[in-house]
Scaffold this motif. Structure first.
Motif, mmCIF file in Angstrom:
data_model
loop_
_atom_site.group_PDB
_atom_site.id
_atom_site.type_symbol
_atom_site.label_atom_id
_atom_site.label_comp_id
_atom_site.label_asym_id
_atom_site.label_seq_id
_atom_site.Cartn_x
_atom_site.Cartn_y
_atom_site.Cartn_z
ATOM 1 N N TYR A 51 43.878 -25.191 41.416
ATOM 2 C CA TYR A 51 44.985 -26.120 41.524
ATOM 3 C C TYR A 51 45.798 -26.055 40.231
ATOM 4 O O TYR A 51 45.232 -26.139 39.145
ATOM 5 C CB TYR A 51 44.492 -27.551 41.731
ATOM 6 C CG TYR A 51 43.682 -27.745 42.983
ATOM 7 C CD1 TYR A 51 44.294 -28.062 44.189
ATOM 8 C CD2 TYR A 51 42.297 -27.605 42.966
ATOM 9 C CE1 TYR A 51 43.547 -28.238 45.345
ATOM 10 C CE2 TYR A 51 41.546 -27.785 44.115
ATOM 11 C CZ TYR A 51 42.176 -28.097 45.302
ATOM 12 O OH TYR A 51 41.431 -28.265 46.439
ATOM 13 N N LYS A 52 47.105 -25.919 40.364
ATOM 14 C CA LYS A 52 48.007 -25.943 39.211
ATOM 15 C C LYS A 52 48.594 -27.351 39.144
ATOM 16 O O LYS A 52 49.248 -27.797 40.091
ATOM 17 C CB LYS A 52 49.102 -24.892 39.399
ATOM 18 C CG LYS A 52 50.062 -24.777 38.262
ATOM 19 C CD LYS A 52 51.053 -23.657 38.563
ATOM 20 C CE LYS A 52 52.227 -23.675 37.639
ATOM 21 N NZ LYS A 52 53.221 -22.683 38.033
ATOM 22 N N LEU A 53 48.334 -28.045 38.025
ATOM 23 C CA LEU A 53 48.717 -29.448 37.879
ATOM 24 C C LEU A 53 49.656 -29.626 36.693
ATOM 25 O O LEU A 53 49.480 -28.981 35.656
ATOM 26 C CB LEU A 53 47.464 -30.304 37.674
ATOM 27 C CG LEU A 53 46.325 -30.082 38.686
ATOM 28 C CD1 LEU A 53 45.081 -30.838 38.269
ATOM 29 C CD2 LEU A 53 46.761 -30.486 40.079
ATOM 30 N N ARG A 54 50.632 -30.508 36.841
ATOM 31 C CA ARG A 54 51.596 -30.783 35.781
ATOM 32 C C ARG A 54 51.321 -32.163 35.189
ATOM 33 O O ARG A 54 51.217 -33.150 35.928
ATOM 34 C CB ARG A 54 53.013 -30.726 36.325
ATOM 35 C CG ARG A 54 54.092 -30.936 35.265
ATOM 36 C CD ARG A 54 55.492 -30.657 35.777
ATOM 37 N NE ARG A 54 55.753 -31.111 37.120
ATOM 38 C CZ ARG A 54 56.319 -32.280 37.413
ATOM 39 N NH1 ARG A 54 56.658 -33.113 36.475
ATOM 40 N NH2 ARG A 54 56.545 -32.597 38.675
ATOM 41 N N PRO A 55 51.214 -32.268 33.842
ATOM 42 C CA PRO A 55 51.021 -33.577 33.203
ATOM 43 C C PRO A 55 52.231 -34.485 33.419
ATOM 44 O O PRO A 55 53.364 -34.023 33.485
ATOM 45 C CB PRO A 55 50.867 -33.236 31.726
ATOM 46 C CG PRO A 55 50.485 -31.792 31.687
ATOM 47 C CD PRO A 55 51.156 -31.169 32.879
ATOM 48 N N VAL A 56 51.977 -35.798 33.484
ATOM 49 C CA VAL A 56 53.038 -36.785 33.648
ATOM 50 C C VAL A 56 53.429 -37.353 32.290
ATOM 51 O O VAL A 56 54.600 -37.455 31.965
ATOM 52 C CB VAL A 56 52.602 -37.917 34.611
ATOM 53 C CG1 VAL A 56 53.645 -39.011 34.687
ATOM 54 C CG2 VAL A 56 52.308 -37.341 35.993
ATOM 55 N N GLU A 57 52.425 -37.738 31.481
ATOM 56 C CA GLU A 57 52.691 -38.268 30.146
ATOM 57 C C GLU A 57 51.491 -38.012 29.243
ATOM 58 O O GLU A 57 50.404 -37.702 29.720
ATOM 59 C CB GLU A 57 53.037 -39.759 30.200
ATOM 60 C CG GLU A 57 51.923 -40.632 30.719
ATOM 61 C CD GLU A 57 52.327 -42.098 30.854
ATOM 62 O OE1 GLU A 57 51.439 -42.946 30.703
ATOM 63 O OE2 GLU A 57 53.506 -42.375 31.098
ATOM 64 N N GLU A 58 51.718 -38.141 27.935
ATOM 65 C CA GLU A 58 50.638 -37.923 26.974
ATOM 66 C C GLU A 58 49.534 -38.955 27.174
ATOM 67 O O GLU A 58 49.781 -40.067 27.613
ATOM 68 C CB GLU A 58 51.184 -38.010 25.545
ATOM 69 C CG GLU A 58 52.084 -36.864 25.173
ATOM 70 C CD GLU A 58 52.631 -36.990 23.759
ATOM 71 O OE1 GLU A 58 51.914 -37.496 22.878
ATOM 72 O OE2 GLU A 58 53.788 -36.577 23.547
ATOM 73 N N GLY A 59 48.309 -38.572 26.831
ATOM 74 C CA GLY A 59 47.155 -39.457 26.980
ATOM 75 C C GLY A 59 46.094 -38.786 27.836
ATOM 76 O O GLY A 59 46.074 -37.574 27.997
ATOM 77 N N MET A 60 45.216 -39.581 28.399
ATOM 78 C CA MET A 60 44.145 -39.047 29.237
ATOM 79 C C MET A 60 44.613 -38.871 30.675
ATOM 80 O O MET A 60 45.384 -39.672 31.196
ATOM 81 C CB MET A 60 42.920 -39.964 29.200
ATOM 82 C CG MET A 60 42.241 -40.018 27.841
ATOM 83 S SD MET A 60 41.800 -38.400 27.157
ATOM 84 C CE MET A 60 40.575 -37.849 28.321
ATOM 85 N N ALA A 61 44.155 -37.805 31.291
ATOM 86 C CA ALA A 61 44.422 -37.518 32.702
ATOM 87 C C ALA A 61 43.075 -37.315 33.390
ATOM 88 O O ALA A 61 42.107 -36.887 32.761
ATOM 89 C CB ALA A 61 45.299 -36.281 32.842
ATOM 90 N N PHE A 62 43.020 -37.623 34.681
ATOM 91 C CA PHE A 62 41.759 -37.560 35.417
ATOM 92 C C PHE A 62 41.949 -36.881 36.767
ATOM 93 O O PHE A 62 42.978 -37.040 37.413
ATOM 94 C CB PHE A 62 41.190 -38.964 35.644
ATOM 95 C CG PHE A 62 40.954 -39.719 34.371
ATOM 96 C CD1 PHE A 62 39.782 -39.540 33.652
ATOM 97 C CD2 PHE A 62 41.915 -40.588 33.880
ATOM 98 C CE1 PHE A 62 39.566 -40.226 32.471
ATOM 99 C CE2 PHE A 62 41.711 -41.273 32.694
ATOM 100 C CZ PHE A 62 40.542 -41.092 31.987
ATOM 101 N N ILE A 63 40.922 -36.133 37.155
ATOM 102 C CA ILE A 63 40.834 -35.538 38.487
ATOM 103 C C ILE A 63 39.566 -36.118 39.090
ATOM 104 O O ILE A 63 38.459 -35.831 38.620
ATOM 105 C CB ILE A 63 40.758 -34.001 38.422
ATOM 106 C CG1 ILE A 63 41.956 -33.449 37.638
ATOM 107 C CG2 ILE A 63 40.685 -33.417 39.824
ATOM 108 C CD1 ILE A 63 41.756 -32.056 37.111
ATOM 109 N N ASP A 64 39.724 -36.991 40.084
ATOM 110 C CA ASP A 64 38.564 -37.651 40.683
ATOM 111 C C ASP A 64 37.661 -36.650 41.390
ATOM 112 O O ASP A 64 38.105 -35.569 41.789
ATOM 113 C CB ASP A 64 39.009 -38.734 41.668
ATOM 114 C CG ASP A 64 39.521 -39.984 40.965
ATOM 115 O OD1 ASP A 64 39.391 -40.078 39.727
ATOM 116 O OD2 ASP A 64 40.054 -40.870 41.656
ATOM 117 N N GLY A 65 36.406 -37.043 41.547
ATOM 118 C CA GLY A 65 35.437 -36.187 42.221
ATOM 119 C C GLY A 65 35.865 -35.865 43.642
ATOM 120 O O GLY A 65 36.504 -36.673 44.309
#
Length: 146
Positions: free
Chosen positions: A91-105
């Protein structure tokens, strides 16, 4: 590289015949805001590619990331004299904003074509730190004059 190995009935480091493993990971645990996050789901087992039929791979639930695209590949290789099958979903994902990002199980459903039993594998949540953008570095704009 950050990854979390998960299995249905076996340790992902030593997959035995009749066992399938799932590994969910991102290619980098820290990604600049102006770069993409690549998230991989890797299913592997010893034996022929047709041994397991993957019946359902849902779209990942994302926090602070947007889906840009996805793709899959299949690979057969010989390891220690045995055939090893691997199915990779990226999966190619684009960040929205700085900080932590998560991909749920995710829950991956499959059928063992030899026993006809339906099973499922589940991955854990994956975290990515989104950093400030990096310079694109020396992009030169050229123009053509007619």
């Amino acid at each position: 590289m950050l990854y979390l190995p998960l299995t249905a009935r076996a340790d992902s480091l030593s997959v035995q015949p009749g066992f399938i493993s799932l590994r969910a990971y991102v290619e980098s645990g820290q990604v600049p805001m102006n770069r993409n996050v690549v998230f991989n789901l890797e299913l592997s087992w010893t034996g022929d590619m047709s041994r397991y039929q993957i019946t359902d791979i849902p779209q990942p639930i994302l926090t602070n990331l947007l889906m840009e695209g996805s793709g899959s590949t299949n690979r057969l290789e010989t390891v220690d004299g045995q055939l090893r099958s691997t199915k990779m979903i990226s999966y190619k994902l684009r960040p929205v904003e700085e900080g932590m990002a998560f991909i749920d199980g995710l829950e991956v459903n499959y059928i063992d074509t030899q026993t006809r039993s339906a099973e499922k594998l589940q991955s854990q949540r994956v975290m990515v730190e989104i950093l400030e953008p990096v310079s694109e570095g020396g992009a030169v704009v050229s123009s053509l004059i007619y």
